[in-house]
Design a protein around this motif. Structure first.
Motif, PDB file in Angstrom:
ATOM      1  N   ARG A 160       0.980  -1.041   0.016  1.00 44.37           N
ATOM      2  CA  ARG A 160      -0.118  -0.079   0.012  1.00 44.37           C
ATOM      3  C   ARG A 160       0.921   1.255   0.252  1.00 44.37           C
ATOM      4  O   ARG A 160       0.618   2.213  -0.753  1.00 44.37           O
ATOM      5  CB  ARG A 160      -1.005  -0.091   1.309  1.00 44.37           C
ATOM      6  N   ARG A 161       2.009   1.318   0.845  1.00 41.05           N
ATOM      7  CA  ARG A 161       2.558   2.429   1.115  1.00 41.05           C
ATOM      8  C   ARG A 161       3.471   2.648  -0.325  1.00 41.05           C
ATOM      9  O   ARG A 161       3.803   3.616  -0.779  1.00 41.05           O
ATOM     10  CB  ARG A 161       3.615   2.285   2.094  1.00 41.05           C
ATOM     11  N   THR A 162       3.967   1.432  -0.897  1.00 44.83           N
ATOM     12  CA  THR A 162       4.732   1.534  -1.961  1.00 44.83           C
ATOM     13  C   THR A 162       4.140   2.199  -3.339  1.00 44.83           C
ATOM     14  O   THR A 162       4.258   2.743  -4.132  1.00 44.83           O
ATOM     15  CB  THR A 162       5.261   0.025  -2.560  1.00 44.83           C
ATOM     16  N   ALA A 163       2.814   1.644  -3.303  1.00 40.20           N
ATOM     17  CA  ALA A 163       1.917   2.216  -4.465  1.00 40.20           C
ATOM     18  C   ALA A 163       1.698   3.744  -4.335  1.00 40.20           C
ATOM     19  O   ALA A 163       1.901   4.676  -5.505  1.00 40.20           O
ATOM     20  CB  ALA A 163       0.468   1.863  -4.140  1.00 40.20           C
ATOM     21  N   TRP A 164       1.703   4.331  -3.355  1.00 41.61           N
ATOM     22  CA  TRP A 164       1.628   5.855  -3.234  1.00 41.61           C
ATOM     23  C   TRP A 164       2.985   6.520  -3.702  1.00 41.61           C
ATOM     24  O   TRP A 164       3.009   7.436  -4.283  1.00 41.61           O
ATOM     25  CB  TRP A 164       1.433   6.224  -1.566  1.00 41.61           C
ATOM     26  N   LEU A 165       4.065   5.853  -3.235  1.00 40.83           N
ATOM     27  CA  LEU A 165       5.438   6.204  -3.862  1.00 40.83           C
ATOM     28  C   LEU A 165       5.409   6.096  -5.102  1.00 40.83           C
ATOM     29  O   LEU A 165       5.991   7.015  -5.805  1.00 40.83           O
ATOM     30  CB  LEU A 165       6.491   5.504  -2.962  1.00 40.83           C
ATOM     31  N   GLU A 166       4.890   4.965  -5.659  1.00 41.96           N
ATOM     32  CA  GLU A 166       5.026   4.519  -7.014  1.00 41.96           C
ATOM     33  C   GLU A 166       4.286   5.783  -8.085  1.00 41.96           C
ATOM     34  O   GLU A 166       4.640   6.160  -8.835  1.00 41.96           O
ATOM     35  CB  GLU A 166       4.526   3.325  -7.348  1.00 41.96           C
ATOM     36  N   PHE A 167       3.259   6.028  -7.608  1.00 40.85           N
ATOM     37  CA  PHE A 167       2.422   7.058  -8.367  1.00 40.85           C
ATOM     38  C   PHE A 167       3.004   8.549  -8.158  1.00 40.85           C
ATOM     39  O   PHE A 167       2.885   9.078  -9.213  1.00 40.85           O
ATOM     40  CB  PHE A 167       0.683   6.965  -7.959  1.00 40.85           C
ATOM     41  N   THR A 168       3.374   8.687  -7.228  1.00 42.24           N
ATOM     42  CA  THR A 168       4.093  10.201  -6.974  1.00 42.24           C
ATOM     43  C   THR A 168       5.330  10.221  -7.603  1.00 42.24           C
ATOM     44  O   THR A 168       5.679  11.070  -8.665  1.00 42.24           O
ATOM     45  CB  THR A 168       4.604  10.364  -5.175  1.00 42.24           C
ATOM     46  N   GLN A 169       6.172   9.108  -7.831  1.00 40.94           N
ATOM     47  CA  GLN A 169       7.046   9.248  -8.638  1.00 40.94           C
ATOM     48  C   GLN A 169       6.809   9.121 -10.116  1.00 40.94           C
ATOM     49  O   GLN A 169       7.490   9.722 -11.058  1.00 40.94           O
ATOM     50  CB  GLN A 169       8.056   8.121  -8.497  1.00 40.94           C
ATOM     51  N   LEU A 170       5.788   8.450 -10.413  1.00 48.25           N
ATOM     52  CA  LEU A 170       5.232   8.289 -11.834  1.00 48.25           C
ATOM     53  C   LEU A 170       5.035   9.585 -12.513  1.00 48.25           C
ATOM     54  O   LEU A 170       5.328  10.003 -13.594  1.00 48.25           O
ATOM     55  CB  LEU A 170       4.245   7.258 -12.028  1.00 48.25           C
ATOM     56  N   ALA A 171       4.489  10.308 -11.600  1.00 46.92           N
ATOM     57  CA  ALA A 171       4.057  11.688 -12.114  1.00 46.92           C
ATOM     58  C   ALA A 171       5.029  12.615 -12.225  1.00 46.92           C
ATOM     59  O   ALA A 171       5.114  13.395 -13.317  1.00 46.92           O
ATOM     60  CB  ALA A 171       3.017  12.393 -10.848  1.00 46.92           C
ATOM     61  N   ALA A 172       6.086  12.465 -11.323  1.00 45.28           N
ATOM     62  CA  ALA A 172       7.509  13.451 -11.702  1.00 45.28           C
ATOM     63  C   ALA A 172       8.059  12.798 -12.707  1.00 45.28           C
ATOM     64  O   ALA A 172       8.527  13.708 -13.304  1.00 45.28           O
ATOM     65  CB  ALA A 172       8.134  13.090 -10.279  1.00 45.28           C
ATOM     66  N   ASP A 173       7.924  11.699 -12.817  1.00 49.82           N
ATOM     67  CA  ASP A 173       8.997  10.887 -14.052  1.00 49.82           C
ATOM     68  C   ASP A 173       8.433  11.586 -15.355  1.00 49.82           C
ATOM     69  O   ASP A 173       9.205  11.902 -16.440  1.00 49.82           O
ATOM     70  CB  ASP A 173       8.960   9.582 -13.901  1.00 49.82           C
ATOM     71  N   HIS A 174       7.079  11.778 -15.540  1.00 47.41           N
ATOM     72  CA  HIS A 174       6.508  12.047 -16.798  1.00 47.41           C
ATOM     73  C   HIS A 174       5.975  13.571 -16.794  1.00 47.41           C
ATOM     74  O   HIS A 174       5.354  13.924 -17.717  1.00 47.41           O
ATOM     75  CB  HIS A 174       5.365  11.279 -17.112  1.00 47.41           C
ATOM     76  N   ARG A 175       6.414  14.393 -15.770  1.00 44.91           N
ATOM     77  CA  ARG A 175       6.285  15.839 -15.739  1.00 44.91           C
ATOM     78  C   ARG A 175       4.607  15.841 -16.024  1.00 44.91           C
ATOM     79  O   ARG A 175       4.300  16.836 -16.768  1.00 44.91           O
ATOM     80  CB  ARG A 175       7.129  16.617 -16.538  1.00 44.91           C
ATOM     81  N   ALA A 176       3.874  15.174 -15.321  1.00 43.32           N
ATOM     82  CA  ALA A 176       2.374  15.182 -15.602  1.00 43.32           C
ATOM     83  C   ALA A 176       1.800  16.234 -14.785  1.00 43.32           C
ATOM     84  O   ALA A 176       2.440  16.810 -13.605  1.00 43.32           O
ATOM     85  CB  ALA A 176       1.938  13.757 -15.253  1.00 43.32           C
ATOM     86  N   VAL A 177       0.566  16.706 -15.361  1.00 44.27           N
ATOM     87  CA  VAL A 177      -0.206  17.572 -14.644  1.00 44.27           C
ATOM     88  C   VAL A 177      -0.743  16.995 -13.268  1.00 44.27           C
ATOM     89  O   VAL A 177      -1.360  15.916 -13.509  1.00 44.27           O
ATOM     90  CB  VAL A 177      -1.243  18.318 -15.305  1.00 44.27           C
ATOM     91  N   ASN A 178      -0.543  17.447 -12.248  1.00 48.48           N
ATOM     92  CA  ASN A 178      -0.496  16.557 -10.952  1.00 48.48           C
ATOM     93  C   ASN A 178      -1.899  17.025 -10.299  1.00 48.48           C
ATOM     94  O   ASN A 178      -2.126  17.933  -9.443  1.00 48.48           O
ATOM     95  CB  ASN A 178       0.516  16.869 -10.205  1.00 48.48           C
ATOM     96  N   LEU A 179      -3.063  16.048 -10.372  1.00 44.28           N
ATOM     97  CA  LEU A 179      -4.106  16.400  -9.712  1.00 44.28           C
ATOM     98  C   LEU A 179      -4.295  15.136  -8.830  1.00 44.28           C
ATOM     99  O   LEU A 179      -5.375  14.867  -8.375  1.00 44.28           O
ATOM    100  CB  LEU A 179      -5.538  16.372 -10.699  1.00 44.28           C
ATOM    101  N   GLY A 180      -3.210  14.379  -8.476  1.00 42.53           N
ATOM    102  CA  GLY A 180      -3.042  13.284  -7.560  1.00 42.53           C
ATOM    103  C   GLY A 180      -2.853  13.635  -6.285  1.00 42.53           C
ATOM    104  O   GLY A 180      -3.596  13.064  -5.396  1.00 42.53           O
ATOM    105  N   GLN A 181      -1.821  14.320  -5.912  1.00 42.27           N
ATOM    106  CA  GLN A 181      -1.596  14.651  -4.549  1.00 42.27           C
ATOM    107  C   GLN A 181      -2.262  15.723  -4.086  1.00 42.27           C
ATOM    108  O   GLN A 181      -2.564  16.900  -4.680  1.00 42.27           O
ATOM    109  CB  GLN A 181       0.003  15.123  -4.656  1.00 42.27           C
ATOM    110  N   GLY A 182      -2.738  15.835  -2.503  1.00 41.23           N
ATOM    111  CA  GLY A 182      -3.569  16.325  -2.115  1.00 41.23           C
ATOM    112  C   GLY A 182      -2.772  17.713  -1.383  1.00 41.23           C
ATOM    113  O   GLY A 182      -2.807  18.003  -0.127  1.00 41.23           O
ATOM    114  N   PHE A 183      -2.531  18.740  -2.153  1.00 42.15           N
ATOM    115  CA  PHE A 183      -1.992  19.933  -1.617  1.00 42.15           C
ATOM    116  C   PHE A 183      -2.237  21.169  -2.674  1.00 42.15           C
ATOM    117  O   PHE A 183      -2.439  20.692  -3.701  1.00 42.15           O
ATOM    118  CB  PHE A 183      -0.283  19.893  -1.225  1.00 42.15           C
ATOM    119  N   PRO A 184      -2.598  22.267  -1.938  1.00 43.46           N
ATOM    120  CA  PRO A 184      -2.576  23.640  -2.820  1.00 43.46           C
ATOM    121  C   PRO A 184      -1.330  23.786  -3.709  1.00 43.46           C
ATOM    122  O   PRO A 184      -0.554  23.784  -3.108  1.00 43.46           O
ATOM    123  CB  PRO A 184      -3.186  24.493  -1.717  1.00 43.46           C
TER     124      PRO A 184
END
Length: 416
Positions: free
Chosen positions: A8-32
């Motif tokens: 479960r914890r690995t999944a959160w780290l994986e998706f966060t890293q995936l967003a960074a690697d692909h320089r994606a528009v980030n609507l995944g993480q919960g911060f303003p």
């Protein structure tokens, strides 16, 4: 930690890293991705230039000005006098407040009821304290055809199922209102069902209320601690980061009766010890301002949800146009969307054992440059597959971020 929890914890780290690697528009993480209000920034600047005391240790369990205003502020809301030096503990974010609560109040073999979907730290924290988690799910009620956009308010607990989870080993129930990721704001009647069971079985309630000021469409946040018999049975968790749009400040609190708080303070003393003085001073000044402006148009607690209401509407419109079915949140940072009707070939032998939402989020991030989070990660393993048709989007973002997401969704919808 169990393999399931590690995954479960690995999944959160994986998706966060995936967003960074692909320089994606980030609507995944919960911060303003916008700054806190000017008045709270100025309060921190003033605190930092306020003399040597602001750079040295303060009271271990909470800076006196902060615990005083928190007790005064929330005492007015729950309708009772709160002792600032006995009933309030300032922590390193709501995260540490939760950790202190579980470590202090849960013993080996105790059962803790988690209402799904739930924030991912609850289960490992309970197990770290020696407890066992028991799960009960909010489920969407059957809506009449043509009755409009689904709402987080449509997701409800079965009173009978909830009652069946209570037994002599039950020590606590954990609720989150407004809920992450669903956005559900519990009604008084729903909280009363929970409160009645807590009183009947002498069970604690750990109430995670970090999004308490973010409610929409006339929905009102109600503190379960304000209900009869619940003050001494409830630990209320709050967050300065969510309150003032400053998640990096990592300042939170727990409020409860002295009987519960004395044990939380022991855990806090033996772990974090105390929180930064200047930050506590700034948050105290922020709450003092809001106490005077409470309920007026000048209050940040009125202005922030009004601003986010428009962002919520914008995101819902974008998702609907792309063929996703949004579930309109009553509160909080997030909106979930049903991906059942999306026409995308997600067949991939390397992900055949994954829930559909995991595969979809990876595809959306890699192929379209838009990062989100799978909702099934907010569920226990036994219920995860039942809710794998939803993904979570954060709408507490700058308009430029939402516009970029809208552009991605529009282009995608044109290719379907």
């Amino acid at each position: 930690m169990s393999r399931q929890l590690q995954a479960r914890r690995t999944a959160w780290l994986e998706f966060t890293q995936l967003a960074a690697d692909h320089r994606a528009v980030n609507l995944g993480q919960g911060f303003p991705d916008f700054s806190p209000p000017t008045f709270i920034q100025e309060a921190l600047r003033e605190a930092l230039s306020g003399g040597y005391q602001m750079h040295q240790y303060t009271r271990v369990f909470g800076h006196p000005p902060l615990v005083r205003i928190l007790a005064k502020f929330f005492g007015r809301i729950v309708g009772r006098e709160i002792d600032p030096f006995e009933d309030v503990l300032v922590t390193a974010g709501a995260y540490q407040a939760l950790f202190c609560a579980f470590q202090a109040l849960i013993e080996e073999g105790d059962e803790v009821i988690l209402v799904e979907p739930f924030f991912d730290c609850y289960q490992p924290m309970v197990e770290l304290a020696g407890g066992k988690t028991v799960h009960v799910s909010l489920r969407p009620s059957q809506k009449v055809e043509g009755s409009g956009v689904p709402s987080s308010g449509d997701w409800v607990l079965s009173p009978e199922e909830l009652a069946s989870k209570f037994n002599p080993r039950t020590k606590a129930i954990v609720i989150n209102t407004p809920n992450n990721p669903l956005g559900k704001v519990y009604k008084t009647e729903e909280l009363q069902v929970i409160a009645d069971l807590c009183v009947r079985h002498d069970v604690l309630c750990i109430s995670d209320e970090v999004y308490e000021w973010l409610t929409y469409d006339g929905n009102k946040h109600v503190k379960i601690a304000s209900l009869p018999g619940m003050w001494e049975r409830t630990v209320t968790i709050g967050s300065a980061g969510k309150t003032f749009s400053a998640t990096g400040w990592k300042l939170g609190w727990a409020i409860s009766s002295v009987h519960n708080m004395k044990n939380l303070k022991i855990i806090h003393l033996g772990s974090v010890y105390q929180c930064p003085t200047a930050t506590q001073e700034a948050v105290a000044r922020g709450f003092e301002r809001e106490y005077e402006l409470f309920g007026t148009p000048e209050s940040y607690f009125q202005q922030l949800p009004a601003m986010l209401h428009q962002k919520r509407e914008k995101l819902a419109s974008c998702l609907g146009a792309a063929g996703l079915q949004p579930v309109m949140p009553e509160g909080g940072y997030f909106m979930i969307a049903d991906i059942s009707s999306v026409k995308v070939d997600l067949s991939d032998q390397s992900t055949e054992d994954e829930p559909k939402d995991f595969t979809f989020v990876k595809w959306l991030t890699k192929e379209k440059g838009l990062a989100t989070m799978p909702v099934s990660t907010f569920y226990s393993p036994e219920h995860r597959r039942e809710f794998s048709q939803y993904v979570r989007f954060c709408f507490v973002k700058e308009d430029s971020t939402l516009n970029a997401a809208e552009d991605i969704l529009r282009k995608w919808s044109q290719t379907q």
